[in-house]
Structure formats: structure tokens, C-alpha cells
Enzyme design. Structure first.
Site, PDB file in Angstrom:
ATOM      1  N   HIS A 221      -7.080  -1.544   3.147  1.00 41.62           N
ATOM      2  CA  HIS A 221      -6.315  -1.773   1.928  1.00 41.62           C
ATOM      3  C   HIS A 221      -6.693  -0.635   0.985  1.00 41.62           C
ATOM      4  O   HIS A 221      -7.787  -0.065   1.089  1.00 41.62           O
ATOM      5  CB  HIS A 221      -6.657  -3.145   1.367  1.00 41.62           C
ATOM      6  CG  HIS A 221      -6.333  -4.265   2.329  1.00 41.62           C
ATOM      7  ND1 HIS A 221      -5.413  -5.232   2.056  1.00 41.62           N
ATOM      8  CD2 HIS A 221      -6.800  -4.519   3.578  1.00 41.62           C
ATOM      9  CE1 HIS A 221      -5.327  -6.059   3.090  1.00 41.62           C
ATOM     10  NE2 HIS A 221      -6.159  -5.647   4.029  1.00 41.62           N
TER      11      HIS A 221
ATOM     12  N   HIS B 175       0.801  -1.218   0.000  1.00 42.57           N
ATOM     13  CA  HIS B 175       0.000   0.000   0.000  1.00 42.57           C
ATOM     14  C   HIS B 175       0.840   1.278   0.000  1.00 42.57           C
ATOM     15  O   HIS B 175       0.580   2.190   0.785  1.00 42.57           O
ATOM     16  CB  HIS B 175      -0.943   0.010   1.215  1.00 42.57           C
ATOM     17  CG  HIS B 175      -1.847  -1.189   1.278  1.00 42.57           C
ATOM     18  ND1 HIS B 175      -2.362  -1.684   2.445  1.00 42.57           N
ATOM     19  CD2 HIS B 175      -2.312  -1.987   0.300  1.00 42.57           C
ATOM     20  CE1 HIS B 175      -3.119  -2.744   2.181  1.00 42.57           C
ATOM     21  NE2 HIS B 175      -3.102  -2.950   0.882  1.00 42.57           N
TER      22      HIS B 175
HETATM   23  C1  LIG Z   1       0.557  -7.670  -5.053  1.00 38.79           C
HETATM   24  C2  LIG Z   1      -0.423  -6.628  -4.592  1.00 38.79           C
HETATM   25  C3  LIG Z   1      -1.453  -6.994  -3.716  1.00 38.79           C
HETATM   26  C4  LIG Z   1      -2.374  -6.052  -3.286  1.00 38.79           C
HETATM   27  N1  LIG Z   1      -3.439  -6.459  -2.539  1.00 38.79           N
HETATM   28  C5  LIG Z   1      -4.450  -5.598  -2.317  1.00 38.79           C
HETATM   29  C6  LIG Z   1      -5.667  -6.038  -1.737  1.00 38.79           C
HETATM   30  O1  LIG Z   1      -5.850  -7.225  -1.449  1.00 38.79           O
HETATM   31  N2  LIG Z   1      -6.651  -5.126  -1.534  1.00 38.79           N
HETATM   32  C7  LIG Z   1      -6.485  -3.819  -1.872  1.00 38.79           C
HETATM   33  O2  LIG Z   1      -7.398  -3.025  -1.656  1.00 38.79           O
HETATM   34  N3  LIG Z   1      -5.350  -3.362  -2.396  1.00 38.79           N
HETATM   35  C8  LIG Z   1      -4.345  -4.237  -2.658  1.00 38.79           C
HETATM   36  N4  LIG Z   1      -3.223  -3.793  -3.282  1.00 38.79           N
HETATM   37  C9  LIG Z   1      -3.098  -2.353  -3.549  1.00 38.79           C
HETATM   38  C10 LIG Z   1      -3.980  -1.846  -4.676  1.00 38.79           C
HETATM   39  O3  LIG Z   1      -4.023  -2.771  -5.743  1.00 38.79           O
HETATM   40  C11 LIG Z   1      -3.411  -0.499  -5.151  1.00 38.79           C
HETATM   41  O4  LIG Z   1      -3.375   0.377  -4.055  1.00 38.79           O
HETATM   42  C12 LIG Z   1      -4.256   0.130  -6.248  1.00 38.79           C
HETATM   43  O5  LIG Z   1      -4.311  -0.693  -7.385  1.00 38.79           O
HETATM   44  C13 LIG Z   1      -3.677   1.486  -6.626  1.00 38.79           C
HETATM   45  O6  LIG Z   1      -4.382   2.002  -7.731  1.00 38.79           O
HETATM   46  P1  LIG Z   1      -3.686   3.046  -8.696  1.00 38.79           P
HETATM   47  O7  LIG Z   1      -4.671   3.365  -9.751  1.00 38.79           O
HETATM   48  O8  LIG Z   1      -3.149   4.171  -7.867  1.00 38.79           O
HETATM   49  O9  LIG Z   1      -2.410   2.332  -9.269  1.00 38.79           O
HETATM   50  P2  LIG Z   1      -2.309   0.973 -10.163  1.00 38.79           P
HETATM   51  O10 LIG Z   1      -3.549   0.164 -10.022  1.00 38.79           O
HETATM   52  O11 LIG Z   1      -1.032   0.321  -9.794  1.00 38.79           O
HETATM   53  O12 LIG Z   1      -2.241   1.500 -11.671  1.00 38.79           O
HETATM   54  C14 LIG Z   1      -1.200   2.300 -12.168  1.00 38.79           C
HETATM   55  C15 LIG Z   1      -1.105   2.038 -13.659  1.00 38.79           C
HETATM   56  O13 LIG Z   1      -0.308   3.049 -14.274  1.00 38.79           O
HETATM   57  C16 LIG Z   1       0.532   2.445 -15.227  1.00 38.79           C
HETATM   58  N5  LIG Z   1       1.696   3.317 -15.419  1.00 38.79           N
HETATM   59  C17 LIG Z   1       2.655   3.630 -14.533  1.00 38.79           C
HETATM   60  N6  LIG Z   1       3.546   4.488 -15.075  1.00 38.79           N
HETATM   61  C18 LIG Z   1       3.122   4.731 -16.341  1.00 38.79           C
HETATM   62  C19 LIG Z   1       3.614   5.549 -17.412  1.00 38.79           C
HETATM   63  N7  LIG Z   1       4.722   6.295 -17.275  1.00 38.79           N
HETATM   64  N8  LIG Z   1       2.935   5.546 -18.586  1.00 38.79           N
HETATM   65  C20 LIG Z   1       1.807   4.795 -18.736  1.00 38.79           C
HETATM   66  N9  LIG Z   1       1.312   4.020 -17.753  1.00 38.79           N
HETATM   67  C21 LIG Z   1       1.959   3.997 -16.572  1.00 38.79           C
HETATM   68  C22 LIG Z   1       0.877   1.103 -14.627  1.00 38.79           C
HETATM   69  O14 LIG Z   1       1.341   0.198 -15.605  1.00 38.79           O
HETATM   70  C23 LIG Z   1      -0.447   0.703 -13.988  1.00 38.79           C
HETATM   71  O15 LIG Z   1      -1.259  -0.013 -14.881  1.00 38.79           O
HETATM   72  C24 LIG Z   1      -2.263  -4.706  -3.710  1.00 38.79           C
HETATM   73  C25 LIG Z   1      -1.251  -4.335  -4.585  1.00 38.79           C
HETATM   74  C26 LIG Z   1      -0.337  -5.272  -5.042  1.00 38.79           C
HETATM   75  C27 LIG Z   1       0.739  -4.862  -5.992  1.00 38.79           C
END
Ligand SMILES: Cc1cc2nc3c(=O)[nH]c(=O)nc-3n(C[C@H](O)[C@H](O)[C@H](O)COP(=O)(O)OP(=O)(O)OC[C@H]3O[C@@H](n4cnc5c(N)ncnc54)[C@H](O)[C@@H]3O)c2cc1C
Ligand SMILES: *[C@@H]1O[C@H](CO)[C@@H](O)[C@H](O)[C@H]1NC(C)=O
Ligand SMILES: *[C@@H]1O[C@H](CO)[C@@H](O)[C@H](O)[C@H]1NC(C)=O
Ligand SMILES: *[C@@H]1O[C@H](CO)[C@@H](O)[C@H](O)[C@H]1NC(C)=O
Ligand SMILES: *[C@@H]1O[C@H](CO)[C@@H](O)[C@H](O)[C@H]1NC(C)=O
Ligand SMILES: *[C@@H]1O[C@H](CO)[C@@H](O)[C@H](O)[C@H]1NC(C)=O
Ligand SMILES: *[C@@H]1O[C@H](CO)[C@@H](O)[C@H](O)[C@H]1NC(C)=O
Ligand SMILES: *[C@@H]1O[C@H](CO)[C@@H](O)[C@H](O)[C@H]1NC(C)=O
Length: 683
Positions: free
Chosen positions: A608, A565
Site C-alpha cells: 500500500h 493507490h
Molecule cells: C479510501 C482510501 C483508502 C486507502 N487505504 C490505504 C491503506 O490502507 N494503506 C495505505 O498505505 N494507503 C492507503 N491509501 C493510499 C494512501 O492514503 C495514499 O497513497 C497517500 O495518502 C498518498 O499521500 P499523498 O501525500 O501523495 O497524497 P494525499 O495524502 O492524498 O494528500 C494530498 C493533499 O493535497 C491536497 N491538495 C490537492 N490539490 C491541492 C491544491 N490544488 N491546493 C491545495 N491542496 C491540494 C489534498 O486536499 C490532500 O490533502 C488509501 C487511500 C484512500 C483514498
């Protein structure tokens, strides 16, 4: 939170399962590869879009779906990863998150932290999803609604006069993303699941539900916690998320598949001519309008399909919205010249705007695991029998408990810890923050005060306890929820393809060490509590050689890892507190760049991050749409958002190109046993 095991036996079982995979029982259906608006060829792009969303992860696809609902706007998503179609079975099958994990695969950035001085100088693995859906495609699917008191503290610290982030409006935004699904009566009885359906949404894209099969061990969870003074919470989704419960999971109960941002927000859409989603497109930097004074204005972005491909430019008529996650969004801002000038200059990037907060406040939940042999049935043992039924493969861990400080420490020790942490706030601000920026230090103090004056002495979880039975042993985990240790992220080169320096400064604050240690002791107490104790036949990790505080400290420094997280790198805080974005998520000093993802939380919630981030992205989409349509977002608010009159309702560009709906072809890649292994030995 996703559970893992370090035991050798399990590592082997994960590796072999990976090779065999469950593809026989989930035959890939070519029709399911129909990828709405998903394109793989950059030459199919228009030259400009109203909104360019950087990152098609959890938040990015919520924004894409909601912004393109409004036919006044054209929307482009640029996603660095692939579509996921080549491995869609592993994404869709909930239990594959353990038995055939994509952590460690091509869909994982597989970052590592800098050597952690508080953790035996280890580089701690940090997986992050690199695929459509982002981390929501590879995560552990826990859905935990944050605590009302935390959300209201966020509202208060931000001077959020529009009331975008009061509990009432944020909770309403979270509900927009949700469709609650009750467990079957048999599963509810066996696992001891209690819920209040009215606390969730009923028509949103993401399923908040439960597995189709469970195990008796799960049903031992809440009664065992009760004997330790942790009450069972029968309504954990309503703002009080403390106590013990079986939380909701991101599972679609109609076919026991993972419910994530792509399957919920994109796949069900009818064709939309105003939405394009380009995969394998990494944004290298934002392009700024030149020769203007005052706020920076983005005219578009540059992106590249690989580190060796020539960057291409696409223009933004209205806004660039960063949704690249807690690492990617801060990285792209810094590469675009927005961040602490000291770090940008060192990396060879021209400074456009010295904004010290970008990349600061990097923090994470961190956890460690106690392991027990068991005489009871586990999901891991059932997996070894070769059960590949969809119901069995919907079983994922979801027993949790959020424990407040007084229950954890007892009131005398809690009082003592609170006063020593309060007394250390300003000295910590001057010792923990290497950048030495006074606004960042002021923000550190303000948030440390919020944690130590409010959260520590309220009914808010400081430790999360979790039960994992997806191996042949039982794992009890404890994870700290409001770390006072924070660190930083900064780029070390001017290329997006080089990973940034990541230092969450795990456990450098002594209060964090105390809280996590006491949480682990409590996890051991759970193992000794009835009724679960009668099914546990011996602690193998850390075992009886660890019992004094000093022994616990030494062990946990070598054993802790991420709870996945990370946040804080584009903090939503006032500028004078080292903030990066305003309550409407606009980057300070820019006129049209926002950040709307899990990088904006200035402190961790006791949850989470998936569930709150769906709500955050829903709220961001509302703010942005209403801004450009010239309507006030919150009827209660006194201020109205005056939209610049540059919007033309006829600005929708119809695509003349049928290839907009073409299927992404992704070269086969190999799920080497090694990749799976790498995934299984994290932490
Ligand atoms: C292994 C794991 C287990 C987890 N377990 C849980 C859980 O059980 N429950 C829960 O609530 N949360 C969990 N989390 C956390 C949760 O998934 C994240 O907090 C959430 O997905 C964050 O959302 P986001 O949109 O900020 O980022 P993300 O979902 O990570 O998306 C970011 C996206 O941006 C893209 N990106 C990055 N840089 C660039 C760039 N320069 N150009 C184009 N694209 C780019 C990436 O490829 C990615 O697809 C877990 C995370 C992981 C990694
Ligand atoms: C488009 O914008 C107008 C105002 O400019 C607004 O009234 C209308 O609701 C918007 N359309 C949609 C589909 O939201
Ligand atoms: C919040 O707003 C109040 C009143 O407008 C102001 O006095 C205070 O300085 C603001 N705080 C921050 C941190 O901006
Ligand atoms: C507006 O205020 C009312 C009364 O305080 C409250 O119930 C409601 O939730 C608020 N609406 C929003 C969107 O904040
Ligand atoms: C699961 O069911 C939903 C409908 O609820 C459907 O849209 C989706 O395609 C199904 N997923 C798979 C992998 O079959
Ligand atoms: C910069 O943008 C902010 C937010 O839109 C605005 O309040 C401020 O007036 C702008 N400053 C300048 C110099 O245009
Ligand atoms: C902590 O939780 C216990 C058990 O629910 C409760 O009795 C106590 O009041 C809580 N502590 C605080 C400070 O709210
Ligand atoms: C992804 O799919 C490809 C093609 O089907 C397969 O060869 C590979 O093993 C899968 N990758 C992982 C990490 O499982």
C-alpha cells in the site's frame, strides 16, 4: 486498502451507523481541537515564506514538520480541504473507516475515472482525502513496507548517483517515520501475528501497530495460505514483504486512535513561529519569474478559498514543493503551464515548458472481491450489537499475503506469461500511450522490462490477497501489484476546481487480466483451504456460475475497482524516459520546484502506498534541508549538493500575530446517509 461491501444489508447498516455515529463514546474534547500553527484566515499569512508546500496531506505534513524543524527556514502549507476538526472522531476512530466512513463526505474529492474500456466501460470511483492529513485521514491504515528488490530497481532506473533511493537509504528514511508497537500477547496469539520489532523504527511520528482486539477468523489466515504454498512471513518489514502475514496498521496503541500525518507530525509540535498551515486554500497555479531564459523559477503560488473567490498570491523565497498527491500535483503543474503542450493548449493554458511526462504513467492497483457467508464471529456482526468500546473500534482488517508469479501460476505458466509479456513490450508502448511522445514510450519500455524481466521472475508479490471481516460476511480480495496497463491524467480546463480527466486504462494489457483472474481464483482456493474453509458456508459473489476463464474475465471486468493507490503522474525517471522529477525530486526544467508525494513512483510497489510515502517525504525533507544548508546528504555519495548562497540563517520571520494558533472554525456539514452510502458502495 479499505474494504467495502456492496451487499445491500451492509449498505443499510453503514448508513444507519453513520447517523448514530460513535460520538457518545468519543466525546469531542474542545482542547483536542487546539490546532498548532493551523490557520483558517488567509489574511494572517506573511507575504512570503522560504518554502511553500502545496497540499497538507500525507507527504505535505511530513515535509512541513521536518522543514520547519530547521529554524533556518519559514514554511507555509496550503491545503485545499478543511482541518478535519468537525469530524475528528470519525478520523480518529480506526473502525469508522468502515462503519462511518468519510469516503463520500466533504473530505473526499470523489473523483471518477474515465469510462474504462477494460472494465465494461465503467467510470470507476476514485476517492482521495480532501482534509488536513489528506488520504491518510480517511484511508484503511494498512502499513506495508515495500520489497527491497523494487526499491533497488527504482534506484537503478534513475541513475541515482547520490544514492537517495537505494534500499539502505530509503529503508532508513522509512524507519525515521516509524514507532513500532507490539500487539498484546492475546491478540498476537488469536490473530497469529508474528513480527520482528527490530525491522521498524522506534521513535518516529507514525505508529506501526496492531488493533487492540481481534477475531478467530484472522488467526485462520496464515495457516490456510500455508496449505497453498504461501509461506508465513515472520519479518515482513525487513525488505522481503512476500508471503502471508498480519501487517502493521497505523494505530496509536496508547488510545486506539488513527495515526496519520496530522496526528503524528503536526499536533504534537510545540508552537513554531516559522510554520503556518492554511486550510481551505486551493492552489490554482505556480507563479513563474518572467523574462528569464533557461530553467523556470517559481516566485510563489496563487491560491483561492473557493472557485468564486479571487485568487491571492504568496511568494516563495526558496522553493515551491508540490505534495498535492497523485492527482493534485500533476494537475497543478499542468495548470502552471508545465506538461504536454498539446493538452495544455487544448485546456487554454499558456505553455511555459513542454514536459511530456506530467500526467503520463497514471496507474493503480486494482482489486475485486469474493464474498462468503460465515458461521464465525465477524467484526461486522459485533458492530451490529452496538459495541462502541475503543478496543473493538480499533479492529481493522490487516491480514494480507503477497504472492509471487510462480506460486500464482505454476512455473510453466509463469514462464509462458513472462515470455509473451516480454515479447509485447514494444508493441504495447506504441499502442497503449495515446500522447505518442517518444520519451514516454521509452519510459514505458524501460519499466515494462523491469517488471517482466525482474519482478515477474523474482520473489516479489504480483498479487495481494486480503481478508476482510468488517461486515457480517467474509470478503476475500485479490489485487494486482505491477500493472503493465498505464494511462494518463490531463486537465480539460484552466481551473483547478474542474477535475482533470483520469484514465488508468485498467486491464487493457492482457497480462494484467490474466494475473488478476488467477489471483481471484487463488482467493477462491483460500476459501476452500483448511482451516478457514470450515467457517465459510457458501460463496455468494461471484458464486458457482463463474468458473471458466471466460466467466471469470467477464465477471471481474464488471467487478474490479481501485485499491486506492494511483501513482506515476510525476514520475521520478530520467528526462529521456519521460520523467518529471530528478532523484532529488526537482521538476526538470525548473530551478526550484519539487514534487514529493505519491505521484512520483514510476511503477507500483507491492505495498500500500502510505508506508513508502512517509519514507519518501522524510527523504525529501532531508534532501531539501541539506541542499539549502550546503551539506552533503549521503556521506557515501561522491557528489555534494552545493547550496545556492541565498540562505540567510536569520531568514526566520517571527510572526507578530497571535492568531497563528487560532482554532479553525468549520461550518457544520451534514453527514447525510447518502454520503455514507456513496462511500459504502464504491468498487
Ligand atoms: C479510501 C482510501 C483508502 C486507502 N487505504 C490505504 C491503506 O490502507 N494503506 C495505505 O498505505 N494507503 C492507503 N491509501 C493510499 C494512501 O492514503 C495514499 O497513497 C497517500 O495518502 C498518498 O499521500 P499523498 O501525500 O501523495 O497524497 P494525499 O495524502 O492524498 O494528500 C494530498 C493533499 O493535497 C491536497 N491538495 C490537492 N490539490 C491541492 C491544491 N490544488 N491546493 C491545495 N491542496 C491540494 C489534498 O486536499 C490532500 O490533502 C488509501 C487511500 C484512500 C483514498
Ligand atoms: C542552518 O544552516 C546552517 C548552515 O547554513 C547549518 O549549519 C545549521 O545546522 C542549520 N540549522 C539547523 C537548525 O538545521
Ligand atoms: C545512466 O547513466 C549511464 C552512465 O552515466 C548512462 O550511460 C545512461 O545513459 C544513463 N541512463 C539514463 C536512462 O539516463
Ligand atoms: C553507506 O554505505 C554503507 C556501506 O556500504 C552502508 O551500510 C550504509 O547504509 C550507506 N549509507 C547510506 C546512507 O546509504
Ligand atoms: C492519543 O494519544 C496521543 C499520545 O500518544 C495523544 O497525543 C493524542 O492526542 C491522543 N488522541 C486522542 C484523540 O485522544
Ligand atoms: C537547470 O537546473 C538544473 C538542475 O538544477 C541544472 O542542472 C541546470 O544546469 C540548469 N540549467 C540552466 C540552463 O540553468
Ligand atoms: C515464490 O515463492 C515460493 C514460496 O515462497 C518460493 O518457493 C519460490 O522460490 C518463489 N519464486 C521465486 C521466483 O522466487
Ligand atoms: C461532520 O461533522 C458535522 C458537525 O459535527 C456533522 O454534522 C456531520 O455529520 C459530519 N460529517 C460526516 C461526513 O460524518
Amino acid at each position: 486498502m479499505w474494504s467495502f461491501i456492496r451487499a445491500t444489508v451492509l449498505t443499510f447498516s453503514l448508513a444507519s451507523t453513520c447517523i448514530a455515529s460513535h460520538s457518545d463514546s468519543h466525546k469531542r474534547d474542545i482542547n483536542s481541537l487546539r490546532a498548532r500553527n493551523i490557520i483558517s484566515d488567509g489574511s494572517d499569512l506573511q507575504s512570503s515564506y522560504d518554502f511553500i508546500i502545496v497540499g497538507g496531506g500525507l507527504a505535505g505534513l511530513v515535509l512541513a514538520s521536518r522543514l520547519s524543524e530547521d529554524t533556518n527556514h519559514t514554511v507555509l502549507v496550503l491545503e485545499a480541504g478543511e482541518s478535519g476538526d468537525a469530524n475528528i472522531t470519525q478520523i480518529n476512530t480506526p473502525a469508522d473507516t468502515y462503519y462511518s466512513s468519510l469516503v463520500g463526505s466533504e473530505y473526499d474529492y470523489a473523483y471518477q475515472t474515465a469510462a474504462q474500456t477494460g472494465c465494461s466501460n465503467r467510470n470507476v470511483p476514485w476517492p482521495r482525502g480532501k482534509v488536513l492529513g489528506g488520504s491518510s485521514a480517511i484511508n484503511g491504515m494498512y502499513l506495508v513496507v515495500p520489497n527491497e528488490q523494487e526499491v533497488n530497481a527504482l534506484h537503478a532506473i534513475m541513475n541515482d548517483t547520490d544514492e537517495f533511493w537505494t534500499w539502505d537509504s530509503y529503508y532508513a528514511a522509512m524507519k525515521k517515520s516509524e514507532t513500532f508497537g507490539a500487539p498484546s500477547a492475546a491478540v498476537a496469539a488469536e490473530a497469529g501475528i508474528q513480527f520482528n520489532a527490530a525491522s521498524y523504527g522506534s521513535s518516529g511520528p507514525i505508529h506501526y501497530s496492531y488493533p487492540g482486539e481481534t477475531f478467530g477468523l484472522v488467526g485462520n489466515w496464515t495457516p490456510s495460505l500455508l496449505t497453498l504454498g504461501v509461506p508465513t512471513n515472520a519479518d515482513s518489514g525487513s525488505g522481503d514483504n512476500t508471503g502471508a502475514y498480519i501487517t502493521t496498521s497505523a494505530i496509536n496503541p496508547s488510545n486506539w486512535t488513527r495515526s496519520y500525518s496530522r496526528s503524528g507530525y503536526i499536533d504534537p509540535l510545540p508552537p513554531r513561529s516559522n510554520l503556518d498551515i492554511l486550510t481551505s486554500a486551493t492552489v490554482t497555479n505556480i507563479v513563474w519569474k518572467s523574462g528569464t531564459s533557461g530553467n523556470l523559477t517559481a516566485t510563489g503560488v496563487q491560491w483561492a478559498s473557493s472557485s468564486t473567490a479571487a485568487p491571492q498570491t504568496v511568494n516563495a523565497n526558496k522553493e515551491v514543493i508540490l505534495a498535492a498527491g497523485a492527482i493534485g500535483s500533476a494537475q497543478v503543474l499542468q495548470l502552471s503551464g508545465v506538461g504536454p503542450s498539446k493538452y495544455l493548449q487544448a485546456a487554454g493554458v499558456d505553455v511555459q515548458l513542454n514536459l511530456p511526462g506530467v500526467g503520463q504513467r497514471l496507474q493503480d492497483h486494482l482489486s475485486a472481491s469474493l464474498i462468503y457467508n460465515t458461521n464465525a464471529e465477524t467484526a461486522g456482526a459485533e458492530e451490529n450489537t452496538g459495541d462502541t468500546s475503543a478496543k473493538f473500534l480499533s479492529f481493522i482488517n490487516s491480514a494480507t499475503a503477497y504472492v509471487n508469479l510462480t506460486t500464482l501460476l505454476g512455473s510453466a505458466d509463469a514462464t509462458a506469461l513472462i515470455s509473451s509479456a516480454q515479447a509485447a513490450v514494444s508493441s504495447s508502448a506504441s499502442t497503449l500511450l495515446p500522447l505518442g511522445d517518444p520519451t514516454v514510450a521509452a519510459g514505458y519500455e524501460a519499466i515494462s522490462n523491469t517488471i517482466t524481466n525482474q519482478f515477474y521472475s523474482a520473489n516479489v508479490g504480483q498479487i495481494e490477497l486480503l481478508l476482510s471481516i468488517t461486515s457480517t460476511v467474509v470478503v476475500l480480495q485479490a489485487a494486482i501489484q505491477h500493472p503493465l496497463s498505464v494511462g494518463e491524467l490531463y486537465i480539460t480546463s484552466n481551473s483547478v476546481f474542474n477535475y482533470p480527466f483520469l484514465n488508468p486504462n485498467y486491464l487493457v494489457h492482457s497480462a494484467d487480466l490474466t494475473i488478476l483472474r488467477e489471483g481471484l481464483k487463488m482467493a477462491r482456493s483460500v476459501s476452500q483451504a483448511s482451516p478457514i474453509s470450515s467457517f465459510l458456508t457458501g460463496e455468494t459473489v461471484p458464486g458457482s456460475s463463474v468458473s471458466t476463464d471466460a466467466q471469470w474475465n467477464t465477471w471481474l471486468e464488471g467487478a474490479v475497482g481501485t485499491e486506492f493507490h494511483p501513482t506515476g503522474t510525476c514520475a521520478m525517471l530520467p528526462l529521456e524516459l519521460g520523467g518529471v522529477v530528478s532523484p532529488s525530486m526537482l521538476v526538470y526544467g525548473t530551478s526550484n520546484v519539487r514534487v514529493a508525494d505519491a505521484s512520483v513512483y514510476p511503477f507500483e510497489f507491492s505495498s500500500h502506498l502510505g508506508a513508502p510515502t512517509y519514507g519518501l517525504a522524510e527523504q525529501a525533507a532531508t534532501i531539501i534541508r541539506d541542499f539549502w544548508n550546503g551539506v552533503s546528504v549521503n556521506p557515501n555519495s561522491t557528489s555534494t549538493s552545493a547550496a545556492p548562497a541565498t540562505t540567510s540563517p536569520s531568514s526566520v520571520k517571527s510572526s507578530s500575530n497571535g492568531a497563528l494558533h487560532s482554532i479553525v472554525s468549520v461550518g457544520g456539514f451534514i453527514c447525510a446517509a447518502i454520503a455514507c452510502l456513496a462511500g459504502s458502495i464504491l468498487l
